[in-house]
Design a protein around this motif. Sequence first.
Motif, PDB file in Angstrom:
ATOM      1  N   ILE A  88       0.835  -1.198   0.000  1.00  0.00           N
ATOM      2  CA  ILE A  88       0.000   0.000   0.000  1.00  0.00           C
ATOM      3  C   ILE A  88       0.872   1.252   0.000  1.00  0.00           C
ATOM      4  CG2 ILE A  88      -1.827   1.246   1.196  1.00  0.00           C
ATOM      5  CD1 ILE A  88      -2.798  -1.361   2.346  1.00  0.00           C
ATOM      6  N   ASP A  89       0.850   1.974  -1.093  1.00  0.00           N
ATOM      7  CA  ASP A  89       1.574   3.239  -1.236  1.00  0.00           C
ATOM      8  C   ASP A  89       0.563   4.368  -1.039  1.00  0.00           C
ATOM      9  OD1 ASP A  89       2.818   5.569  -2.150  1.00  0.00           O
ATOM     10  OD2 ASP A  89       4.010   4.520  -3.650  1.00  0.00           O
ATOM     11  N   PHE A  90       0.503   4.904   0.170  1.00  0.00           N
ATOM     12  CA  PHE A  90      -0.521   5.900   0.485  1.00  0.00           C
ATOM     13  C   PHE A  90      -0.382   7.158  -0.356  1.00  0.00           C
ATOM     14  CE2 PHE A  90      -0.586   3.213   4.237  1.00  0.00           C
ATOM     15  CZ  PHE A  90      -1.949   3.085   4.476  1.00  0.00           C
ATOM     16  N   THR A  91       0.852   7.587  -0.593  1.00  0.00           N
ATOM     17  CA  THR A  91       1.066   8.802  -1.398  1.00  0.00           C
ATOM     18  C   THR A  91       0.498   8.626  -2.796  1.00  0.00           C
ATOM     19  OG1 THR A  91       3.074   9.359  -0.172  1.00  0.00           O
ATOM     20  CG2 THR A  91       2.791  10.373  -2.337  1.00  0.00           C
ATOM     21  N   LEU A  92       0.793   7.508  -3.422  1.00  0.00           N
ATOM     22  CA  LEU A  92       0.301   7.240  -4.777  1.00  0.00           C
ATOM     23  C   LEU A  92      -1.216   7.135  -4.801  1.00  0.00           C
ATOM     24  CD1 LEU A  92       0.877   6.569  -7.743  1.00  0.00           C
ATOM     25  CD2 LEU A  92       1.114   4.169  -7.069  1.00  0.00           C
ATOM     26  N   LEU A  93      -1.795   6.441  -3.850  1.00  0.00           N
ATOM     27  CA  LEU A  93      -3.245   6.255  -3.817  1.00  0.00           C
ATOM     28  C   LEU A  93      -3.981   7.584  -3.631  1.00  0.00           C
ATOM     29  CD1 LEU A  93      -3.457   2.997  -1.680  1.00  0.00           C
ATOM     30  CD2 LEU A  93      -4.077   3.239  -4.091  1.00  0.00           C
ATOM     31  N   LYS A  94      -3.398   8.468  -2.812  1.00  0.00           N
ATOM     32  CA  LYS A  94      -4.042   9.765  -2.574  1.00  0.00           C
ATOM     33  C   LYS A  94      -3.878  10.730  -3.742  1.00  0.00           C
ATOM     34  CE  LYS A  94      -2.267  10.351   1.626  1.00  0.00           C
ATOM     35  NZ  LYS A  94      -2.004  10.950   2.956  1.00  0.00           N
ATOM     36  N   PHE A 271      -6.592  -9.856   4.856  1.00  0.00           N
ATOM     37  CA  PHE A 271      -5.241  -9.288   4.928  1.00  0.00           C
ATOM     38  C   PHE A 271      -5.208  -8.113   5.907  1.00  0.00           C
ATOM     39  CE2 PHE A 271      -2.221  -6.043   3.478  1.00  0.00           C
ATOM     40  CZ  PHE A 271      -1.040  -6.768   3.388  1.00  0.00           C
ATOM     41  N   LEU A 272      -6.181  -7.218   5.815  1.00  0.00           N
ATOM     42  CA  LEU A 272      -6.216  -6.038   6.681  1.00  0.00           C
ATOM     43  C   LEU A 272      -6.582  -6.409   8.122  1.00  0.00           C
ATOM     44  CD1 LEU A 272      -7.959  -3.529   4.235  1.00  0.00           C
ATOM     45  CD2 LEU A 272      -5.572  -3.479   4.986  1.00  0.00           C
ATOM     46  N   LYS A 273      -7.451  -7.377   8.273  1.00  0.00           N
ATOM     47  CA  LYS A 273      -7.860  -7.786   9.616  1.00  0.00           C
ATOM     48  C   LYS A 273      -6.678  -8.295  10.422  1.00  0.00           C
ATOM     49  CE  LYS A 273     -11.396 -10.512  11.994  1.00  0.00           C
ATOM     50  NZ  LYS A 273     -12.545 -11.448  11.813  1.00  0.00           N
ATOM     51  N   GLN A 274      -5.736  -8.930   9.753  1.00  0.00           N
ATOM     52  CA  GLN A 274      -4.545  -9.444  10.423  1.00  0.00           C
ATOM     53  C   GLN A 274      -3.515  -8.353  10.726  1.00  0.00           C
ATOM     54  OE1 GLN A 274      -3.046 -12.624   7.937  1.00  0.00           O
ATOM     55  NE2 GLN A 274      -5.091 -13.542   7.744  1.00  0.00           N
ATOM     56  N   ARG A 275      -3.793  -7.123  10.249  1.00  0.00           N
ATOM     57  CA  ARG A 275      -2.854  -6.004  10.432  1.00  0.00           C
ATOM     58  C   ARG A 275      -3.619  -4.787  10.947  1.00  0.00           C
ATOM     59  NH1 ARG A 275      -1.756  -9.320   6.440  1.00  0.00           N
ATOM     60  NH2 ARG A 275       0.414  -9.912   5.953  1.00  0.00           N
ATOM     61  N   PRO A 276      -3.976  -4.783  12.218  1.00  0.00           N
ATOM     62  CA  PRO A 276      -4.802  -3.712  12.792  1.00  0.00           C
ATOM     63  C   PRO A 276      -4.224  -2.312  12.609  1.00  0.00           C
ATOM     64  CG  PRO A 276      -4.643  -5.553  14.308  1.00  0.00           C
ATOM     65  CD  PRO A 276      -3.664  -5.830  13.216  1.00  0.00           C
ATOM     66  N   LYS A 277      -2.913  -2.164  12.787  1.00  0.00           N
ATOM     67  CA  LYS A 277      -2.305  -0.829  12.637  1.00  0.00           C
ATOM     68  C   LYS A 277      -2.424  -0.328  11.199  1.00  0.00           C
ATOM     69  CE  LYS A 277       1.047  -1.144  16.438  1.00  0.00           C
ATOM     70  NZ  LYS A 277       2.492  -1.094  16.800  1.00  0.00           N
ATOM     71  N   LEU A 278      -2.177  -1.207  10.255  1.00  0.00           N
ATOM     72  CA  LEU A 278      -2.302  -0.836   8.847  1.00  0.00           C
ATOM     73  C   LEU A 278      -3.755  -0.526   8.508  1.00  0.00           C
ATOM     74  CD1 LEU A 278      -1.038  -0.523   6.027  1.00  0.00           C
ATOM     75  CD2 LEU A 278      -1.436  -2.972   5.685  1.00  0.00           C
ATOM     76  N   SER A 279      -4.677  -1.296   9.052  1.00  0.00           N
ATOM     77  CA  SER A 279      -6.102  -1.058   8.817  1.00  0.00           C
ATOM     78  C   SER A 279      -6.508   0.333   9.291  1.00  0.00           C
ATOM     79  CB  SER A 279      -6.953  -2.114   9.530  1.00  0.00           C
ATOM     80  OG  SER A 279      -6.745  -3.379   8.965  1.00  0.00           O
ATOM     81  N   LEU A 280      -6.034   0.714  10.472  1.00  0.00           N
ATOM     82  CA  LEU A 280      -6.349   2.035  11.003  1.00  0.00           C
ATOM     83  C   LEU A 280      -5.761   3.128  10.113  1.00  0.00           C
ATOM     84  CD1 LEU A 280      -7.592   3.751  13.227  1.00  0.00           C
ATOM     85  CD2 LEU A 280      -5.450   3.509  14.514  1.00  0.00           C
ATOM     86  N   GLN A 281      -4.558   2.898   9.605  1.00  0.00           N
ATOM     87  CA  GLN A 281      -3.921   3.873   8.714  1.00  0.00           C
ATOM     88  C   GLN A 281      -4.717   4.008   7.413  1.00  0.00           C
ATOM     89  OE1 GLN A 281       0.122   2.906   7.653  1.00  0.00           O
ATOM     90  NE2 GLN A 281       0.559   4.955   6.874  1.00  0.00           N
ATOM     91  N   VAL A 282      -5.166   2.895   6.881  1.00  0.00           N
ATOM     92  CA  VAL A 282      -5.994   2.922   5.669  1.00  0.00           C
ATOM     93  C   VAL A 282      -7.269   3.718   5.927  1.00  0.00           C
ATOM     94  CG1 VAL A 282      -7.439   1.495   4.150  1.00  0.00           C
ATOM     95  CG2 VAL A 282      -5.101   0.788   4.679  1.00  0.00           C
ATOM     96  N   TYR A 283      -7.889   3.447   7.064  1.00  0.00           N
ATOM     97  CA  TYR A 283      -9.141   4.134   7.414  1.00  0.00           C
ATOM     98  C   TYR A 283      -8.923   5.640   7.539  1.00  0.00           C
ATOM     99  CZ  TYR A 283     -13.163   5.601  10.193  1.00  0.00           C
ATOM    100  OH  TYR A 283     -14.268   6.260  10.657  1.00  0.00           O
TER     101      TYR A 283
END
Length: 319
Positions: A88-94, A271-283
């Motif tokens: 997940i590349d947040f800069t690119l996605l945004k 995939f996201l459920k197994q990575r709570p910190k990443l899930s919160l960042q995505v949200y």
Amino acid sequence: MCLNSTHIQEQALNISELDVKDFGKYLSLFDSEVKIICGVRDPISLLKHCLGRDWSKVERKFEPNINLTYDFRKIIEFLRHRKPDIEIDFTLLKQSSFMLHNLLDKFSSIRFIDMSEFSYDTLSSLAVDFCFSPPSPTSKELFKIQEFRGYLRYMFPLKLYANKNDVKNIFSLSKPNNHFNHSIDTLESIVFTFNRKHKSEEINILDEFHRSYLNDDMGIYISKEHFQILRQDTALYRSCKNYIQAFMEKIKEVVDESERTMLKEEELLDFLKQRPKLSLQVYEELFAKELAVISKHRPDIVQKWKYYRRFEKNVLQNK
């Protein structure tokens, strides 16, 4: 330049990515009251689309012009899906698929349309509200197109030059070791153009050679002049039909395979459920601000997004 042109009767600008020079200035030059149509979809489905596809296909590494001696399996391999790792590349996605947050503060008149509802009738209704010509009833078939089914979009346009001199060396799956003719006679050949289905003065001959869901997504176009020549040459017609039928069957096989093996929403949720910190960042970085605005104007749309609601529930429980 287009906006200042007196020759363009109906004008619209597409804003689909942000990684362009002086984009903030570009947006600021618009009247804040300008009407915007914003296509939206379940954010998990959109994220799945961004992360689950092999975007190297955009380089189109295949021959755009072929003849009857060409081994079309090379194009089939180009179309084959190769599952990437989820990164997940947040800069690119945004700057691309999740760029709505950049528009919310600059425009006040945004019409949200859920892409699952987009149809001929939807566009006809929008034409009234946004003052553009409605789609012609003859264009209804175009609304069946699945633009991102497999990787077909990166194969188009593909030209097949059919020449009677190549028939003796025609490629077939039963005789794969034929003599490949590197020289294409573009002047004396009948030209078939594989392309996205569209309105054309040319004849779409695909239905004569192949029947499946792919006929909704694509066409094989030939000029009226070449169509008449082909009809008068029985041997060449049969050779073209055999080649194209075999090619289309392989295209369908690889598209079916790609659709089966492509990343699914359920996989991404796990995939996201197994990575709570990443899930919160995505949200927080991708979903929260945009979803707040969409929920305010079209809560009915958000309510239908089953994958997002499952994701949101999981994130808020672990927050």
